[in-house]
Design a protein around this motif. Structure first.
Motif, PDB file in Angstrom:
ATOM      1  N   GLY A  35      21.049  -8.121   0.493  1.00  0.00           N
ATOM      2  CA  GLY A  35      19.811  -8.529  -0.182  1.00  0.00           C
ATOM      3  C   GLY A  35      18.623  -7.885   0.376  1.00  0.00           C
ATOM      4  N   PHE A  36      18.677  -7.449   1.654  1.00  0.00           N
ATOM      5  CA  PHE A  36      17.481  -6.795   2.024  1.00  0.00           C
ATOM      6  C   PHE A  36      17.455  -5.270   1.572  1.00  0.00           C
ATOM      7  CE2 PHE A  36      15.713  -3.688   5.127  1.00  0.00           C
ATOM      8  CZ  PHE A  36      14.556  -4.365   5.348  1.00  0.00           C
ATOM      9  N   SER A  37      18.769  -4.723   1.510  1.00  0.00           N
ATOM     10  CA  SER A  37      18.560  -3.332   0.609  1.00  0.00           C
ATOM     11  C   SER A  37      18.289  -3.580  -0.783  1.00  0.00           C
ATOM     12  CB  SER A  37      20.202  -2.990   0.880  1.00  0.00           C
ATOM     13  OG  SER A  37      20.619  -2.692   2.005  1.00  0.00           O
ATOM     14  N   ASN A  38      18.652  -4.582  -1.439  1.00  0.00           N
ATOM     15  CA  ASN A  38      18.173  -4.724  -2.811  1.00  0.00           C
ATOM     16  C   ASN A  38      16.755  -4.603  -2.830  1.00  0.00           C
ATOM     17  OD1 ASN A  38      17.391  -6.593  -4.903  1.00  0.00           O
ATOM     18  ND2 ASN A  38      19.219  -6.135  -5.653  1.00  0.00           N
ATOM     19  N   PHE A  39      16.044  -5.448  -1.936  1.00  0.00           N
ATOM     20  CA  PHE A  39      14.569  -5.507  -1.916  1.00  0.00           C
ATOM     21  C   PHE A  39      14.085  -4.140  -1.368  1.00  0.00           C
ATOM     22  CE2 PHE A  39      11.856  -5.436   1.866  1.00  0.00           C
ATOM     23  CZ  PHE A  39      10.582  -5.460   1.234  1.00  0.00           C
ATOM     24  N   ALA A  40      14.728  -3.549  -0.517  1.00  0.00           N
ATOM     25  CA  ALA A  40      14.363  -2.212  -0.056  1.00  0.00           C
ATOM     26  C   ALA A  40      14.296  -1.132  -1.162  1.00  0.00           C
ATOM     27  CB  ALA A  40      15.238  -1.616   1.152  1.00  0.00           C
ATOM     28  N   VAL A  41      15.048  -1.224  -2.230  1.00  0.00           N
ATOM     29  CA  VAL A  41      14.957  -0.161  -3.209  1.00  0.00           C
ATOM     30  C   VAL A  41      13.746  -0.406  -4.186  1.00  0.00           C
ATOM     31  CG1 VAL A  41      16.183   0.514  -5.228  1.00  0.00           C
ATOM     32  CG2 VAL A  41      17.539   0.026  -3.307  1.00  0.00           C
ATOM     33  N   SER A  42      13.505  -1.489  -4.451  1.00  0.00           N
ATOM     34  CA  SER A  42      12.246  -1.845  -5.274  1.00  0.00           C
ATOM     35  C   SER A  42      11.034  -1.575  -4.421  1.00  0.00           C
ATOM     36  CB  SER A  42      12.391  -3.214  -5.650  1.00  0.00           C
ATOM     37  OG  SER A  42      13.096  -3.342  -6.795  1.00  0.00           O
ATOM     38  N   PHE A  43      11.125  -1.961  -2.972  1.00  0.00           N
ATOM     39  CA  PHE A  43       9.879  -1.895  -2.347  1.00  0.00           C
ATOM     40  C   PHE A  43       9.776  -0.385  -2.073  1.00  0.00           C
ATOM     41  CE2 PHE A  43       8.171  -1.178   1.865  1.00  0.00           C
ATOM     42  CZ  PHE A  43       6.719  -1.768   1.827  1.00  0.00           C
ATOM     43  N   SER A 270       9.296  -7.472  -3.200  1.00  0.00           N
ATOM     44  CA  SER A 270       8.814  -6.185  -2.868  1.00  0.00           C
ATOM     45  C   SER A 270       7.440  -6.062  -3.617  1.00  0.00           C
ATOM     46  CB  SER A 270       9.748  -5.218  -3.870  1.00  0.00           C
ATOM     47  OG  SER A 270       9.723  -5.511  -5.366  1.00  0.00           O
ATOM     48  N   ILE A 271       7.135  -6.956  -4.749  1.00  0.00           N
ATOM     49  CA  ILE A 271       5.748  -6.981  -5.151  1.00  0.00           C
ATOM     50  C   ILE A 271       4.793  -7.411  -4.403  1.00  0.00           C
ATOM     51  CG2 ILE A 271       4.219  -7.957  -7.067  1.00  0.00           C
ATOM     52  CD1 ILE A 271       6.594  -7.978  -8.790  1.00  0.00           C
ATOM     53  N   LEU A 272       4.951  -8.554  -3.566  1.00  0.00           N
ATOM     54  CA  LEU A 272       4.223  -9.205  -2.625  1.00  0.00           C
ATOM     55  C   LEU A 272       3.962  -8.587  -1.409  1.00  0.00           C
ATOM     56  CD1 LEU A 272       5.630 -12.847  -3.097  1.00  0.00           C
ATOM     57  CD2 LEU A 272       3.696 -12.014  -3.821  1.00  0.00           C
ATOM     58  N   VAL A 273       4.969  -7.896  -0.859  1.00  0.00           N
ATOM     59  CA  VAL A 273       4.715  -7.040   0.482  1.00  0.00           C
ATOM     60  C   VAL A 273       3.977  -5.863   0.163  1.00  0.00           C
ATOM     61  CG1 VAL A 273       5.781  -5.711   2.265  1.00  0.00           C
ATOM     62  CG2 VAL A 273       6.829  -7.996   1.373  1.00  0.00           C
ATOM     63  N   SER A 274       4.306  -5.198  -1.133  1.00  0.00           N
ATOM     64  CA  SER A 274       3.306  -4.181  -1.505  1.00  0.00           C
ATOM     65  C   SER A 274       1.882  -4.556  -1.678  1.00  0.00           C
ATOM     66  CB  SER A 274       3.983  -3.312  -2.845  1.00  0.00           C
ATOM     67  OG  SER A 274       5.363  -2.836  -2.323  1.00  0.00           O
ATOM     68  N   LEU A 275       1.844  -5.734  -2.313  1.00  0.00           N
ATOM     69  CA  LEU A 275       0.374  -5.960  -2.575  1.00  0.00           C
ATOM     70  C   LEU A 275      -0.535  -6.086  -1.401  1.00  0.00           C
ATOM     71  CD1 LEU A 275       0.403  -8.762  -5.288  1.00  0.00           C
ATOM     72  CD2 LEU A 275      -0.774  -6.656  -5.515  1.00  0.00           C
ATOM     73  N   VAL A 276       0.220  -6.694  -0.386  1.00  0.00           N
ATOM     74  CA  VAL A 276      -0.739  -6.698   1.019  1.00  0.00           C
ATOM     75  C   VAL A 276      -0.812  -5.545   1.795  1.00  0.00           C
ATOM     76  CG1 VAL A 276      -0.824  -8.026   3.165  1.00  0.00           C
ATOM     77  CG2 VAL A 276       0.205  -9.210   1.310  1.00  0.00           C
ATOM     78  N   ALA A 277       0.210  -4.977   1.737  1.00  0.00           N
ATOM     79  CA  ALA A 277       0.169  -3.657   2.611  1.00  0.00           C
ATOM     80  C   ALA A 277      -0.607  -2.552   1.846  1.00  0.00           C
ATOM     81  CB  ALA A 277       1.517  -3.067   2.598  1.00  0.00           C
TER      82      ALA A 277
END
Length: 513
Positions: A35-43, A270-277
């Motif tokens: 699941g982390f790798s799946n998130f990592a692709v989009s992020f 991926s959207i939420l982490v990207s928004l903050v950073a």
């Protein structure tokens, strides 16, 4: 039972392979991603160190700090709604086809037509975002090489570097999903630590910083247009382009464990982490501007590079530039991955010319190698106008935004039309599905119109926004193909066989592997 963020989730899950067979497909791709790798692709494809920085100079001219800083959370709020709608549908149909498969299943009638055009919007957007990412990386790399070796930053050199980068990304994806997954996992930390390093240096090293009133309130209009609200809206391209590519989590679901939950989580997180950073990065960068006009006219051709050098000195500035380049290279690699999976799935259903060839799987790596190289070549073709058109890069980013977001929102809109007939997966939005879908659809209609409009005045050959032309050529071709031929034979996603036949195909692939 509730999933993260308070979103309702059904208690029952099907086995990944069983769910895929019920959708009509064999488990041809190797299911090895977490699941982390799946998130990592989009992020990684969102890549705040790619999108935010490559279009930062455009933002400085088109609205300035006001558009860059306030446009980010404004766009981000609507992107979260689009992502929520997509995540809910992804949970019901976790397949590599993603958006066009969802459209076929959700359309009340004419499902094949909905599927066809969703797929082509997605394909064009995927190719354009790959072109935008790798051409942006080439711009930054060329600037770095000019600073350190004297290799001049001219369009021909940038195109050459972009071609080399694309080939490297094609080769990396050819080696298999495990290597790509490992690099994506590394990329997450590269991005997060990279943002902290860049912002930390820009906060500590410079003796001078811009005032808060400048960062949050200064408006700049160098577009030639006299209507300030229009210029502000054009400046939203920085945020809207950066926050694309999160459909990658859907396209990778056939290679992800626990896909009906991991895919939706990958999209949203991926959207939420990207928004903050991303907001932290934009604010830190804007506070560190030393000379606004000098930044716009930088000899490097890159506004962030000039800010790094002015604020932290030549050598430290070059180091910060290298951090950004590394992130952009990770981003492009992941974009080729997602693009190839979409092409593979679309070809599996016969919707791409030469479908049998592009659908072919490398038996050793169990990856769609041929589709990888189609993605590479398509991205290179979209880059070529940059040799003659100074605004070509912005046009490519507009193509990516429009193509991807139209494809994103079509299944969300169809899910709204389904109402209570929608068959929920284990991750869903409950009663919020319909209102979220309505607002998300309205936003995408708005940006579709916005980003095909002229970006500079007076309009000339060198600043012409060729986004509408590119869409007319590609999607017009897809429309003619549909009307003349495809509507007679394309029935939407194909069923490859019975569950027993699909299981037999999977056993054969396992024996070969």
């Amino acid at each position: 039972m509730t999933d993260q963020l308070g979103v309702s989730a059904a208690p029952a899950d099907l086995d990944d392979d069983t769910r895929l067979r019920q959708m009509g497909y064999a488990q041809e791709l190797r299911r090895s991603m977490s699941g982390f790798s799946n998130f990592a692709v989009s992020f990684t494809i969102i890549s705040i160190l790619s999108g935010c920085l490559t279009l930062y100079g455009v933002g400085l001219n088109t609205g300035g700090p006001v558009a860059l800083i306030w446009g980010w959370p404004l766009v981000g709020a609507f992107v979260v709604l689009v992502g929520l709608g997509m995540a809910e549908v992804c949970s019901s149909y976790p397949t590599a086809g993603g958006l066009y498969y969802w459209a076929a299943k959700l359309a009340p009638r004419n499902g094949a037509a909905w599927s066809w055009f969703t797929g082509w919007f997605n394909l064009v957007g995927q190719v354009a975002v790959t072109a935008g990412i790798d051409y942006g990386a080439a711009i930054f790399l060329n600037a770095f090489l000019e600073l350190t070796t004297g290799f001049t930053a001219v369009p021909a050199h940038t195109i050459m570097l972009a071609a080399i980068i694309l080939v490297v990304h094609g080769l990396l994806n050819t080696f298999g999903v495990r290597l790509v997954a490992l690099l994506n996992n590394i990329s997450v930390w590269w991005h997060l630590i990279g943002v902290l390093v860049i912002v930390g240096v820009l906060l500590i090293v410079p003796a001078h910083h811009q005032s808060a009133s400048f960062v949050f309130g200064h408006f700049v209009n160098n577009t030639g247009w006299g209507f300030a609200p229009y210029v502000f809206l054009l400046g939203l391209l920085n945020a809207q382009y950066t926050l694309t590519g999160f459909d990658a989590s859907a396209h990778m679901t056939e290679e992800t464990k626990g896909a009906a939950r991991s895919g939706p989580r990958g999209i949203l997180n991926s959207i939420l982490v990207s928004l903050v950073a991303g907001w932290v990065l934009l604010i830190g960068l804007t506070f560190a501007i030393q000379n606004y006009q000098g930044t716009l006219t930088s000899a490097t051709g890159i506004a962030p590079a000039q800010i790094f050098i002015d604020a932290a000195g030549q050598k430290t500035g070059e180091f910060l530039l290298l951090i950004a380049i590394g992130a952009q290279l990770f981003c492009g690699m992941s974009s080729v991955t997602a693009n190839s999976r979409m092409i593979y799935a679309f070809a599996r259903d016969g919707a791409v010319p030469g479908a049998n060839f592009w659908h072919r799987i490398n038996k050793r790596t169990r990856t769609p190698t041929n589709s990888v190289w189609l993605a590479v070549v398509g991205a290179f073709v979209l880059m070529l106008p940059a040799l003659w058109n100074t605004t070509a890069y912005a046009a490519v980013t507009s193509i990516a935004v429009i193509g991807l977001y139209v494809a994103y929102v079509i299944p969300v809109f169809l899910r709204v039309r389904q109402g209570d007939r929608f068959q929920r997966g284990p991750w869903h939005l409950g009663r919020w599905g319909k209102p979220i879908g309505i607002v998300a659809t309205a936003w995408v209609v708005f940006i579709f119109v916005l980003f095909i409009l002229p970006t500079a005045s007076p309009v000339s050959f060198t600043n012409f926004n060729y986004t509408p032309v590119a869409f007319l050529v590609v999607l017009g071709g897809a429309g003619v193909w549909w009307a003349v031929s495809a509507r007679k034979w394309f029935t939407g996603p194909r069923v490859q066989g019975t569950e027993a036949e699909l299981a037999a195909v999977e056993r054969e692939l396992e024996n070969l592997g």
